[in-house]
Design an enzyme around this catalytic site. Structure first.
Site, PDB file in Angstrom:
ATOM      1  N   ASP A 135       1.718  -3.000  12.135  1.00  0.00           N
ATOM      2  CA  ASP A 135       1.900  -4.464  12.075  1.00  0.00           C
ATOM      3  C   ASP A 135       2.294  -5.042  13.433  1.00  0.00           C
ATOM      4  OD1 ASP A 135       1.262  -4.462   9.423  1.00  0.00           O
ATOM      5  OD2 ASP A 135       3.238  -5.054   8.676  1.00  0.00           O
ATOM      6  N   GLU A 184      -4.839  -8.572   6.508  1.00  0.00           N
ATOM      7  CA  GLU A 184      -5.137  -9.971   6.226  1.00  0.00           C
ATOM      8  C   GLU A 184      -6.494 -10.386   6.793  1.00  0.00           C
ATOM      9  OE1 GLU A 184      -2.381  -8.581   6.550  1.00  0.00           O
ATOM     10  OE2 GLU A 184      -0.668  -9.753   5.862  1.00  0.00           O
ATOM     11  N   ARG A 232      10.214  -4.428  -2.270  1.00  0.00           N
ATOM     12  CA  ARG A 232      10.602  -3.160  -2.915  1.00  0.00           C
ATOM     13  C   ARG A 232      11.821  -3.369  -3.815  1.00  0.00           C
ATOM     14  NH1 ARG A 232       7.860  -1.685   1.350  1.00  0.00           N
ATOM     15  NH2 ARG A 232       6.948   0.392   1.563  1.00  0.00           N
ATOM     16  N   LYS A 277      10.220  -8.478   4.599  1.00  0.00           N
ATOM     17  CA  LYS A 277       9.284  -8.620   3.473  1.00  0.00           C
ATOM     18  C   LYS A 277       9.195  -7.316   2.693  1.00  0.00           C
ATOM     19  CE  LYS A 277       5.073  -7.370   4.052  1.00  0.00           C
ATOM     20  NZ  LYS A 277       3.676  -7.215   4.466  1.00  0.00           N
ATOM     21  N   SER A 278       9.074  -6.212   3.415  1.00  0.00           N
ATOM     22  CA  SER A 278       8.862  -4.919   2.756  1.00  0.00           C
ATOM     23  C   SER A 278      10.067  -4.526   1.909  1.00  0.00           C
ATOM     24  CB  SER A 278       8.592  -3.846   3.816  1.00  0.00           C
ATOM     25  OG  SER A 278       7.372  -4.130   4.465  1.00  0.00           O
ATOM     26  N   ARG A 285      -9.800  -6.579  -0.048  1.00  0.00           N
ATOM     27  CA  ARG A 285      -8.887  -5.548   0.470  1.00  0.00           C
ATOM     28  C   ARG A 285      -8.827  -4.388  -0.537  1.00  0.00           C
ATOM     29  NH1 ARG A 285      -3.338  -8.051   2.443  1.00  0.00           N
ATOM     30  NH2 ARG A 285      -3.174  -5.946   3.323  1.00  0.00           N
ATOM     31  N   SER A 339      -4.167   2.862   3.123  1.00  0.00           N
ATOM     32  CA  SER A 339      -2.882   2.160   3.066  1.00  0.00           C
ATOM     33  C   SER A 339      -1.818   3.075   2.478  1.00  0.00           C
ATOM     34  CB  SER A 339      -3.016   0.907   2.195  1.00  0.00           C
ATOM     35  OG  SER A 339      -1.753   0.316   1.986  1.00  0.00           O
ATOM     36  N   SER A 340      -0.611   2.987   3.017  1.00  0.00           N
ATOM     37  CA  SER A 340       0.517   3.732   2.446  1.00  0.00           C
ATOM     38  C   SER A 340       1.078   3.037   1.220  1.00  0.00           C
ATOM     39  CB  SER A 340       1.623   3.865   3.491  1.00  0.00           C
ATOM     40  OG  SER A 340       2.187   2.579   3.770  1.00  0.00           O
ATOM     41  N   SER A 352       0.864   4.838   8.188  1.00  0.00           N
ATOM     42  CA  SER A 352       2.063   3.991   8.054  1.00  0.00           C
ATOM     43  C   SER A 352       3.242   4.725   7.422  1.00  0.00           C
ATOM     44  CB  SER A 352       1.731   2.731   7.238  1.00  0.00           C
ATOM     45  OG  SER A 352       0.770   1.947   7.887  1.00  0.00           O
ATOM     46  N   GLY A 376      -0.485  -7.783   0.025  1.00  0.00           N
ATOM     47  CA  GLY A 376      -0.825  -6.386  -0.245  1.00  0.00           C
ATOM     48  C   GLY A 376       0.296  -5.668  -0.975  1.00  0.00           C
ATOM     49  N   ASN A 418      -2.416 -13.299  -0.988  1.00  0.00           N
ATOM     50  CA  ASN A 418      -2.953 -12.207  -0.161  1.00  0.00           C
ATOM     51  C   ASN A 418      -1.848 -11.215   0.170  1.00  0.00           C
ATOM     52  OD1 ASN A 418      -4.675 -10.636   1.299  1.00  0.00           O
ATOM     53  ND2 ASN A 418      -4.853 -12.030   3.040  1.00  0.00           N
ATOM     54  N   HIS A 470      -1.099 -14.456   9.335  1.00  0.00           N
ATOM     55  CA  HIS A 470       0.188 -14.844   9.926  1.00  0.00           C
ATOM     56  C   HIS A 470       0.464 -14.142  11.246  1.00  0.00           C
ATOM     57  CE1 HIS A 470       2.177 -11.229   7.717  1.00  0.00           C
ATOM     58  NE2 HIS A 470       0.867 -11.144   7.573  1.00  0.00           N
ATOM     59  N   ARG A 471       0.117 -12.836  11.312  1.00  0.00           N
ATOM     60  CA  ARG A 471       0.437 -12.108  12.550  1.00  0.00           C
ATOM     61  C   ARG A 471      -0.483 -12.522  13.698  1.00  0.00           C
ATOM     62  NH1 ARG A 471       4.441  -9.565  10.826  1.00  0.00           N
ATOM     63  NH2 ARG A 471       4.428  -8.557   8.800  1.00  0.00           N
ATOM     64  N   ASP A 497       4.708 -14.185   0.427  1.00  0.00           N
ATOM     65  CA  ASP A 497       4.582 -12.823  -0.113  1.00  0.00           C
ATOM     66  C   ASP A 497       5.691 -12.471  -1.101  1.00  0.00           C
ATOM     67  OD1 ASP A 497       2.312 -12.425   1.371  1.00  0.00           O
ATOM     68  OD2 ASP A 497       3.009 -10.607   2.365  1.00  0.00           O
ATOM     69  N   LYS A 526       3.044 -16.794   5.137  1.00  0.00           N
ATOM     70  CA  LYS A 526       2.929 -15.544   4.358  1.00  0.00           C
ATOM     71  C   LYS A 526       4.199 -14.702   4.466  1.00  0.00           C
ATOM     72  CE  LYS A 526      -0.292 -11.767   3.428  1.00  0.00           C
ATOM     73  NZ  LYS A 526       0.495 -10.560   3.533  1.00  0.00           N
TER      74      LYS A 526
END
Ligand SMILES: O=C(O)C1=C[C@@H](OP(=O)(O)O)[C@@H](O)[C@H](O)C1
Ligand SMILES: C=C(OP(=O)(O)O)C(=O)O
Length: 486
Positions: free
Chosen positions: A363, A391, A53, A48-49, A153, A200-201, A236, A125, A123, A439-440, A75, A465
């Site tokens: 995470d 989340e 990006r 996802k990340s 958030r 948050s980073s 993070s 981030g 949702n 989700h997690r 996401d 998500k």
């Protein structure tokens, strides 16, 4: 898209291993049936990340970019839809794994637009933080909004960092500096940026990726270096290093600065980019995305919990995602690791409780907490106060659900202690567990069912998500059906 939708399988209802539906309150429950050691090989979907990006950089790059191995999930879909809304031409194929971003089209980022673009980001981030930074740099009028939880958030540190360098107005509408975010921007002007990094980073990552976008929209400079300094703690951190690598792949340059900083600044990043003849700060390219390492944590954990052996392919320690470091946490607990060019294998062994700082890989805290239920003593997780802003409150709500299984879980300001029952697994029992639209929570808690009968997970479709096919993939790996009830 308003509520997470998942294409979840309902296969087990007709399988020999499935039990009868056990709930009829109109809610979907999923239950993993306990069994033997889990062994096998699996590759989770794309990161996802990295997908989000790469989408940001590709959207502001010259020419065409082709992303392969990408993630299709809520996401990434909200990111793609937002970019389409501002005029990007994006083609998705191969079940979402391939994404082509064409930049011959004209983006609609003019400050003269009559109405703000309304961008719904559910949702996600990464999507709201990356887009807030990128679009404030590109210029234009936008309102970024999401589901109720997104509006709780924080994004205030990011907005505060942008205000001094943006021509125009930007503000967060909800209390305590939370979205919706309303932007009316004529782009950034040159100057040093200061951002808080303790919540948050993603704020820092967003600003770093936005710097070449701002440079491209500046009239005078064809090359520009933007310094972004972090005030205080930076959580993070591996995600920031990942951001630097993606920026460099798309043609920017990143230098880390650790000396000569002002008081309170802990680290800074100089982002340099030259604007090409097409007027972009990034260059389009073919970009391969790694499998998602946070998703991989569930499969490695399945081996640890069940005493089996699971290989996740496509990820090695050279991966860009810090979450591959979860295997080292499992090794500390007693598991055996094997790595080759193909992937990383975790083999489950008797588990010991550990004391560990998980700030860099937050995470995977929920995954670890479930593994810790089966250890010979307490596990203390530290350094993850920022997990309360995700989340759901991933400290308080996680402790609440694990306690329902018979463990003794204590909440701390920066983490939690998971103490398994004195008589080990005999003291653990099934329960119906809430997932809080996280989700997690669904993916990790379901793993407790590998060894405890009657662990029922509510609303499992929230895995959409980041991993819509999670339960189907888990079922394939464990070689037996899980059971669905409604
Ligand atoms: O930059 C990223 O891709 C992410 C950074 C982390 O967030 P924080 O920096 O808020 O911890 C992580 O939890 C999230 O899932 C993805
Ligand atoms: C925290 C997460 O996501 P985000 O912050 O991108 O919504 C996550 O995927 O666990």
């Amino acid at each position: 898209m308003h509520e997470p939708q998942a294409s979840v399988p309902h296969t087990a209802a007709s399988s020999a291993n499935s039990a009868n539906p056990s709930s009829s309150h109109g809610e979907t429950l999923v239950e993993v049936i306990p069994g033997g050691a889990v062994s096998g090989t699996i590759q989770p979907p794309g990161s996802k990340s990295l997908t989000n990006r790469a989408l940001i950089c590709a959207a502001f790059a010259s020419g065409t970019s082709r992303l392969t191995g990408a993630l299709r999930s809520e996401d990434t879909e909200v990111m793609i839809e937002a970019l389409r809304t501002i005029g990007l031409d994006i083609h998705v194929s191969e079940g979402g794994r391939s994404i082509q971003v064409n930049n011959s089209s004209t983006r609609s980022t003019s400050a003269a637009q009559p109405d703000p673009h309304s961008l719904f980001i559910a949702n996600s981030g990464t999507t709201i933080r990356f887009l807030t930074a990128a679009l404030s740099a590109a210029g234009g009028r936008y309102k970024l909004h999401g589901v109720d939880r997104m509006h709780e958030r924080p994004i205030g540190d990011l907005v505060d960092a942008i205000v001094p360098i943006m021509n125009g107005t930007i503000h967060a509408e909800s209390t305590n500096g939370c979205p919706p975010v309303v932007i009316d921007s004529a782009g950034w002007h040159a100057g040093e940026i200061n951002v808080g990094g303790s919540v948050s980073s993603q704020y820092l990552s967003g600003l770093m990726m936005a710097a070449p976008i701002a440079a491209a929209f500046a009239d005078s400079d064809s090359t520009r270096t933007t310094r972004i300094a972090v005030k205080g703690e930076l959580v993070s951190r591996p995600y920031v290093d990942m951001t630097a690598k993606v920026i460099e792949s798309f043609g920017g340059a990143v230098t880390t600065v650790t000396s000569g900083l002002a008081a309170e600044q802990t680290v800074a990043f100089d982002i340099s980019s030259s604007v090409n003849t097409d007027g972009y700060g990034y260059r389009g390219l073919d970009y391969a995305i790694e499998p998602d390492a946070s998703a991989a944590s569930y499969f490695w954990a399945a081996a640890a919990i069940s005493g089996g052996s699971v290989t996740v392919t496509g990820l090695t320690r050279d991966a860009m995602q810090g979450d591959v470091g979860f295997v080292d946490v499992l090794e500390k607990m007693g598991c055996e690791l094997h790595e080759d060019a193909n992937g990383i294998t975790v083999t489950g062994r008797p588990l010991r409780g550990i004391d560990i700082d998980m700030n860099a890989i937050s995470d995977t805290v929920q995954t670890l907490a479930v593994v810790a239920l089966f250890a010979d003593g307490p596990t203390r997780v530290r350094g993850v106060a920022h997990n309360r802003f995700k989340e759901t409150d991933r400290i308080g709500d996680l402790a609440c659900e694990l306690n329902k299984l018979g463990a003794s879980v204590t909440e701390h300001e920066d983490g939690l202690t998971i103490t398994p029952p004195a008589d080990g697994i005999k003291g653990l029992h099934g329960a119906v567990l809430e997932t809080y639209h996280d989700h997690r929570m669904a993916m990790s808690l379901s793993l407790a069912g590998l060894r405890i009968a009657g662990v029922k997970i509510k609303n499992p479709s929230c895995t959409a998500k980041t991993y819509p096919e999670y339960f189907a993939d888990l079922e394939k790996l464990i070689g037996r059906s899980h059971h669905w009830s409604h």
